[in-house]
Each structure stands twice: as C-alpha cells, then as structure tokens.
Design an enzyme around this catalytic site. Structure first.
Site, PDB file in Angstrom:
ATOM      1  N   HIS A  29     123.343 130.189  49.723  1.00  0.00           N
ATOM      2  CA  HIS A  29     123.768 130.575  50.206  1.00  0.00           C
ATOM      3  C   HIS A  29     124.651 131.348  51.248  1.00  0.00           C
ATOM      4  O   HIS A  29     124.222 131.626  52.407  1.00  0.00           O
ATOM      5  CB  HIS A  29     122.882 131.972  50.241  1.00  0.00           C
ATOM      6  CG  HIS A  29     122.727 133.497  50.223  1.00  0.00           C
ATOM      7  ND1 HIS A  29     123.779 134.369  51.129  1.00  0.00           N
ATOM      8  CD2 HIS A  29     122.839 134.392  49.362  1.00  0.00           C
ATOM      9  CE1 HIS A  29     124.382 135.326  51.275  1.00  0.00           C
ATOM     10  NE2 HIS A  29     123.939 135.689  50.049  1.00  0.00           N
ATOM     11  N   ASP A  87     120.299 140.641  43.874  1.00  0.00           N
ATOM     12  CA  ASP A  87     120.438 139.267  43.986  1.00  0.00           C
ATOM     13  C   ASP A  87     119.385 138.489  45.079  1.00  0.00           C
ATOM     14  O   ASP A  87     118.652 139.514  45.287  1.00  0.00           O
ATOM     15  CB  ASP A  87     121.410 139.634  46.003  1.00  0.00           C
ATOM     16  CG  ASP A  87     122.723 139.449  44.789  1.00  0.00           C
ATOM     17  OD1 ASP A  87     123.192 140.161  44.036  1.00  0.00           O
ATOM     18  OD2 ASP A  87     123.693 139.729  45.263  1.00  0.00           O
ATOM     19  N   HIS A  96     118.965 144.023  46.281  1.00  0.00           N
ATOM     20  CA  HIS A  96     118.409 142.395  46.504  1.00  0.00           C
ATOM     21  C   HIS A  96     117.085 142.430  46.012  1.00  0.00           C
ATOM     22  O   HIS A  96     116.765 143.852  45.995  1.00  0.00           O
ATOM     23  CB  HIS A  96     118.261 142.295  47.845  1.00  0.00           C
ATOM     24  CG  HIS A  96     119.948 142.156  48.749  1.00  0.00           C
ATOM     25  ND1 HIS A  96     120.984 143.003  48.855  1.00  0.00           N
ATOM     26  CD2 HIS A  96     120.001 140.699  48.398  1.00  0.00           C
ATOM     27  CE1 HIS A  96     121.759 142.306  49.228  1.00  0.00           C
ATOM     28  NE2 HIS A  96     121.902 141.165  48.594  1.00  0.00           N
ATOM     29  N   HIS A 115     124.192 132.826  42.125  1.00  0.00           N
ATOM     30  CA  HIS A 115     124.572 133.311  43.817  1.00  0.00           C
ATOM     31  C   HIS A 115     124.557 131.711  44.436  1.00  0.00           C
ATOM     32  O   HIS A 115     124.352 132.039  45.492  1.00  0.00           O
ATOM     33  CB  HIS A 115     123.223 133.685  43.477  1.00  0.00           C
ATOM     34  CG  HIS A 115     123.671 134.854  44.837  1.00  0.00           C
ATOM     35  ND1 HIS A 115     124.892 135.367  45.252  1.00  0.00           N
ATOM     36  CD2 HIS A 115     123.219 135.521  45.773  1.00  0.00           C
ATOM     37  CE1 HIS A 115     124.957 136.038  45.822  1.00  0.00           C
ATOM     38  NE2 HIS A 115     123.957 135.807  46.405  1.00  0.00           N
TER      39      HIS A 115
END
Length: 343
Positions: free
Chosen positions: A112, A57, A201, A108
C-alpha cells in the site's frame, strides 16, 4: 411452606413462553418459505435499475474479514475485495474464505505505498507479488487492480497493462477511512447509480454496521450488487452477464418493436431474465440460447420451441408486454440473444 399457587403460576408462565417461542419460530420459517417462493416476475424486477460495485480495500484482516463476509452473505450481497498482498500472504485462509463466500478478489499492491513515486521495476514488484500470492491462495490471479490512495500515472498504467490488470478507481467515496459514521456511509451508498462503484474498507466497525441498510436501500431502488467488468471497469451483472437490447425489427406492414432485457435473481446453476417489449402490443420475441443453456421456466407469455430446443419464440398471453424466463446456464453465464418482430 410450599406455595402451590406460585408453582402453578410459574408453570403457566413457562408454557406461555414456550408457546410464544414456537409461534415466533413458525412465523420465521413461513417468512423464509414465502421469500423463497416469491414470484419469478418479482425476482426478475429486483435488478431492473442495474448493478453497482461494492468494494472493500485493505484486507484480509483477522479481526474483521470473517464478520464482513458473514454480513454480506446474510444480506444477499457480493462485493469485490481489494487485498493488500502482505495481508493476503499472512491470511491465506481468509483469502480463500472471500472466494468461497462468492466475492471477487482484486489486487491492491503489496504494501500500500504511493506507487506514483516509485520506479517501474518497484511497481512491478508490488503488483506481481500480490498477483502470485492471491493466485496461490485461490487458484486464480486477479484481473482488477485498485491503486492505493487512488493515485495513478502512465508508468503505473503501463505495468498494469503488462500484468493484464484493469485499473479500478471509484465513483463514490464512503469516507469510512476518514471517520464517517454508519449513517454517513449508508447515505454515500445511496448515491450509487447503475454501473457505479463505491469505496469502502475491510477494517471499520461502522462499515460493517452499514451493510444491512445498504442492502435495503439498494433493494428499494431495484439495484443489485454486481461484479466489476475487467473490460469496462464498470459494475455489471454477476459472472459477466450483459444487458443486450434487441434492435427494432420492421415488418412489411411498417410496424416495429424493441425488446429490452434486464437481469433478475441468480443462483449457482441458473438465472432469471426479464424482457420488456415496446413499440407494439402484437409482438413476437425470439430468444436464442447458447449451446450449454436450457430454459426451465417462463412466465407472462406463451412460448414455443424449434426442434433443437435452443430457440424459444414468445408471444403475448394477455399478461402485458413484459415476460420472463429462467435459464439453467450449464456453465455459460452469457445471456441469450433476443430479437423482436411484430405479427
């Protein structure tokens, strides 16, 4: 005064180092050749336990994404990169590098945020901007969406549906975002089972350093890194391969057999499949190819073909009840259909 003995010794040492370097290089080349020429049966067994989804991510990041892609490629892994829209906009070359490295790219959100605290129109903006930016960079809009923080609700799912996105959470959290060590990340990946997905990540050095050990662990358990299916949200064979199993086919004598298909190694133009037969040692397996496909190699069985070259009939050749074959896919990655009868 010149010390001839010292000069001679230095020369011998230099020649010795050169010979050692040559031998090491030769061994590396031979090792690579052996890896390339390993038996197709061994390659077919490599993914016999199934597929898992490696996900990263919050990229792309100029400081780490290139290193991450290099490490994944060097260890024979593919992954899904859930990109933040603003990062994708600011680093479009890295988005293309993700695509060119064979990775899958997901949405994503744009910034965020905590989407569950936002209105439908705000959510729509977050997701739609990211869709457009990734499509501009790669030519393809994402089909997978990971909600920030794993937070979701009915409003978010409604927007996802409108945009044709499948929501992907995770089964295993590596805790890399929470300061997990490299060994802890490797240990977390070691819990993955067929179809499951791990959260990692893009930006952490510990996550990058874990990649070789993750690859070794998956290999030791006959698991492979796969894609995440937009239809099921689970990890499957790369490029959409499925894992069909034939139904038992009784004969007039009352016997039956079942053929189970598993994936093997894949290349850009072809893939291996392995078929294990149970229920009978006197089996006949029929493999029906799709129109663009061609079988270019077989092992551990005796094949015959119909007039079209699209239907292969495989019989035992004394090598047991598992055989394999290589399919040149011609652009169609869907596995051939397989059926079994006794004879």
């Amino acid at each position: 005064m010149i010390d001839n003995a010292a000069i001679a010794g230095t020369g011998r040492a230099r020649r010795s180092r050169i010979r050692i370097s040559f031998v090491v290089g030769l061994l590396a080349i031979l090792g690579a050749a052996l890896a390339v020429t390993s038996s197709p049966a061994a390659q077919a067994a490599a993914c016999s336990a199934g597929y898992v989804g490696l996900t990263y991510d919050d990229g792309p990041n100029p400081s780490n994404t290139s290193n991450l892609l290099n490490a994944l490629r060097q260890n024979g892994l593919r992954a899904t990169m859930f990109n933040i829209g603003q990062n994708a906009q600011n680093n479009q070359a890295l988005v293309r590098a993700q695509r060119d490295a064979g990775m899958w790219i997901g949405n994503h959100s744009w910034t965020h945020p905590h989407l569950v605290n936002m209105s439908s129109s705000q959510i729509q903006s977050e997701l739609q901007q990211t869709q457009a930016t990734i499509q501009q960079a790669t030519g393809t809009a994402p089909r997978l969406f990971r909600p920030p923080y794993g937070e979701t609700n009915a409003t978010l799912r409604s927007v996802e549906q409108q945009l044709g996105l499948t929501e992907i959470i995770w089964d295993v959290d590596s805790q890399d975002w929470n300061g997990a060590s490299t060994s802890a990340i490797v240990q977390a990946a070691g819990r993955l089972q067929n179809g499951q997905i791990i959260l990692m990540h893009d930006q952490y050095a510990t996550t990058l350093q874990a990649i070789p050990q993750i690859a070794a662990n998956l290999s030791s358990r006959n698991l492979c890194a796969g894609m995440i299916s937009p239809s099921t949200g689970r990890a499957v064979a790369p490029d959409g391969g499925t894992q069909p199993t034939s139904t038992p086919t009784p004969t007039s004598g009352g016997g039956s057999c079942t053929a189970t298909v598993t994936a093997g190694q894949q290349w850009s133009d072809r893939f291996n499949l392995s078929v294990s037969v149970s229920g009978s040692s006197s089996w006949i397996v029929t493999v029906t190819l799709r129109s663009a496909q061609q079988v270019i190699a077989t092992w551990n069985g005796t094949p015959s073909w119909d007039g079209t070259g699209k239907i292969m009939t495989m019989r035992p050749n004394g090598s047991g009840n598992t055989f394999g074959f290589t399919v040149r896919h011609g652009g169609d990655w869907t596995w051939p259909t397989v059926s079994c009868r006794t004879g």
